[in-house]
Design a protein around this motif. Structure first.
Motif, short mmCIF file in Angstrom:
data_model
loop_
_atom_site.label_atom_id
_atom_site.label_comp_id
_atom_site.label_asym_id
_atom_site.label_seq_id
_atom_site.Cartn_x
_atom_site.Cartn_y
_atom_site.Cartn_z
N LEU A 1 0.80 -1.20 0.00
CA LEU A 1 0.13 0.07 0.12
C LEU A 1 0.82 1.31 0.01
CD1 LEU A 1 -2.84 -0.73 2.62
CD2 LEU A 1 -2.96 -0.89 0.13
N LYS A 2 1.98 1.18 0.55
CA LYS A 2 2.76 2.46 0.91
C LYS A 2 3.45 2.54 -0.52
CE LYS A 2 4.00 1.67 5.82
NZ LYS A 2 5.11 1.35 6.61
N TYR B 1 2.35 2.02 -3.47
CA TYR B 1 1.51 2.38 -4.37
C TYR B 1 0.86 3.75 -4.13
CZ TYR B 1 1.71 -1.64 -7.43
OH TYR B 1 2.12 -2.58 -8.28
N LYS C 1 -1.20 4.28 -1.75
CA LYS C 1 -2.49 4.10 -1.32
C LYS C 1 -2.80 3.84 0.06
CE LYS C 1 -4.03 3.99 -5.75
NZ LYS C 1 -4.75 5.00 -6.17
N TYR C 2 -2.43 4.73 1.07
CA TYR C 2 -2.37 4.55 2.21
C TYR C 2 -2.89 5.76 3.07
CZ TYR C 2 1.64 7.45 1.99
OH TYR C 2 2.63 8.49 1.73
N ARG D 1 -6.54 4.99 4.10
CA ARG D 1 -6.38 4.02 5.02
C ARG D 1 -5.85 4.38 6.51
NH1 ARG D 1 -6.00 0.71 8.43
NH2 ARG D 1 -4.79 -1.39 8.42
N PHE E 1 -8.74 -2.49 1.76
CA PHE E 1 -7.84 -1.68 0.83
C PHE E 1 -6.89 -2.66 0.16
CE2 PHE E 1 -9.35 1.44 3.74
CZ PHE E 1 -9.04 2.90 3.19
N TYR E 2 -6.43 -3.81 0.39
CA TYR E 2 -5.85 -4.53 -0.32
C TYR E 2 -6.59 -5.01 -1.70
CZ TYR E 2 -3.13 -5.40 3.98
OH TYR E 2 -2.13 -5.19 5.05
N VAL F 1 -6.04 -2.02 -4.36
CA VAL F 1 -4.95 -1.89 -4.96
C VAL F 1 -4.65 -3.22 -5.95
CG1 VAL F 1 -3.19 -0.59 -3.51
CG2 VAL F 1 -3.44 -3.05 -3.22
#
Length: 508
Positions: A364-365, A367, A369-370, A373, A419-420, A423
């Protein structure tokens, strides 16, 4: 054998060192320091530990920017990146030092009224020493991140070994000579200074790591800051959740309760370390895969591969502690610490899935995309903190632990897996591969219950015999019921290397 494989082996050797030193060292500390001073020492460590997390996000983000600079092949860009992080670390150190002294001056408001004036003076003295140690540790962590990004895992793990073995070996005679928790704090300070000097020497002289302070523009600094600030908050929340019980209990019950809670949390920290030993050496690989074609599939495959290996390890530890932990704590620390067993069981059980999936957090970090989150993470933590405070006032230590467990399950299992999927990680396939291990785990649990029910555990010899018997059964079950072809090959290679090493030493 490459640095990554050696790094994993050295990680587990380090963990073995930590476990053995804790097993031998902690009971001695409890006897010499007493429950109250041990609780005070642990509380002081936690307060400074929270301040030290101010640098967590910035250093954790180093891998991302280093990977991008490495791909570009721009050596000056890497040197400027190192310079940016030096500047940031200096700023963080100054901020932490100022906040630290503010905490020391107002410690009475932080710990409540369950401590005597003598205890409060001791806490302040410990905080002063530990604050300097934490400032040094911030710079130490920066050089560790620089070395890890270059996959110099052997040197990094050797430094970890130096700290892990040096602390108890030096601290033990110090407390036996009567210097108590103050002496232990000075030992930590000296070890931190030595490891920092060795890290700097290796980085500058051996690797020729450079720092270019020219042509640094504000946009580069802002980019690092924007990426890092949410990672900082994320790590801060996770760690505060694990240790916040000490501060809550300091206000509700006092130092004795902190000591009991700390013993339980110690087992949880070792539990986390066993999982991270495998994952941490793959972090640079994650940031490299992000830039490759079909990255999502490759990252899912890596997450499954590492997750299954982590599952074998942490399920063994979890099962062993659930089955034998109560007997061990009674023999090791005494009957007055039996409540520590339930603290550890509750937290460890809630951590099972997050630890198997902890590579997903790094993905996530990678990409970016955190951010949302992290905001969700923070809001859930606030709710769980209020629950912990309320339950601590009603049910004491166990109530406080239930609040922390709620946070881990709701945020790090339910919300995290949502959240997984965002992505595009194949989470369904991940769990399908993990669930294939469960029959062997379930049968191992039943066998363990039968073993402990059949034999009366009266001493460490009885306990060791039962644990060895359970370990043999567990290994046989997972090898024959759970291992895939890769894991069987890895297992056989490891056994052969151990056999050849022993055979070679016998010949010598």
């Amino acid at each position: 054998m490459n640095q990554r494989k050696i790094g994993v082996i050295l990680s587990y050797l380090n963990i073995l060192t930590v476990v053995l030193s804790q097993l031998l060292y902690t009971p001695i500390m409890l006897v010499i320091l007493g429950q109250v001073e041990y609780g005070i020492f642990s509380l002081s460590q936690s307060v400074i530990f929270y301040l030290g997390l101010l640098n967590f996000g910035f250093l954790g983000s180093y891998f991302k920017f280093y990977s991008a600079s490495k791909i570009n092949g721009n050596n000056d860009e890497i040197k400027r990146l190192n310079a940016i992080y030096i500047i940031i670390v200096i700023c963080i150190s100054l901020i932490m030092y100022i906040i630290g002294w503010a905490v020391i001056d107002n410690v009475n408001y932080l710990i409540g009224d369950n401590f005597s004036n003598k205890d409060k003076i001791l806490i302040q003295d410990l905080l002063k020493i530990m604050l300097i140690t934490m400032v040094i540790t911030i710079f130490n962590n920066l050089f560790s991140a620089i070395l890890a990004a270059r996959e110099k895992f052997v040197f990094c793990k050797c430094m970890d070994f130096l700290k892990n073995i040096g602390n108890p070996l030096i601290s033990l005679p110090v407390i036996l000579l009567g210097f108590g928790s103050i002496g232990m704090s000075y030992v930590l300070l000296i070890i931190s200074i030595v490891t920092l000097l060795l890290n700097i020497k290796y980085s500058l002289l051996k690797l020729k790591v450079g720092f270019l302070f020219k042509n640094i523009n504000s946009d580069e600094v802002k980019k690092v800051y924007k990426f890092s600030v949410y990672i900082l908050l994320w790590g801060l929340i996770d760690q505060i959740n694990l240790h916040s019980g000490k501060l809550i209990l300091s206000n509700v019950l006092g130092a004795e309760a902190i000591a009991v809670y700390t013993i339980g949390i110690q087992f949880c920290i070792l539990f986390i370390i066993f999982s991270d030993a495998i994952m941490c050496v793959f972090i640079p690989k994650i940031y490299d895969l992000v830039y490759e074609i079909d990255s999502k599939k490759k990252l899912t495959n890596l997450m499954i591969k590492v997750g299954r290996l982590q599952c074998f390890v942490i399920c063994f530890i979890w099962l062993g502690f659930v089955i034998f932990g109560k007997y061990f704590i009674k023999l090791w620390a005494g009957s007055e610490y039996l409540e520590s067993y339930w603290v550890a069981v509750l937290i460890m059980s809630s951590l099972l899935i997050p630890l198997i999936q902890n590579m997903g957090i790094e993905i996530l970090k990678a990409y970016n995309k955190y951010r949302i989150r992290t905001i969700c993470h923070f809001l859930i933590f606030i709710v769980s903190l209020l629950i912990s405070i309320k339950l601590a006032n009603i049910y004491g230590i166990i109530g406080c632990t239930l609040g922390s467990s709620f946070f881990i399950i709701f945020s790090n299992v339910i919300i995290a897996n949502y959240f997984y999927t965002i992505v595009k990680l194949e989470i369904k396939r991940f769990f399908e591969e993990i669930f294939k291990i469960l029959p062997a785990i379930f049968i191992s649990l039943l066998v363990g219950i039968v073993i402990v029910s059949s034999n009366q555990i009266k001493n460490f010899t009885d306990l060791l015999f039962d644990v060895l018997l359970f370990s043999i059964v567990y290994l046989w079950l997972i090898k024959n019921m759970a291992f895939n072809s890769y894991e069987n090959e890895l297992f056989e290679q490891t056994i052969n290397k151990i056999y050849n090493l022993v055979k070679f030493k016998v010949k010598i």
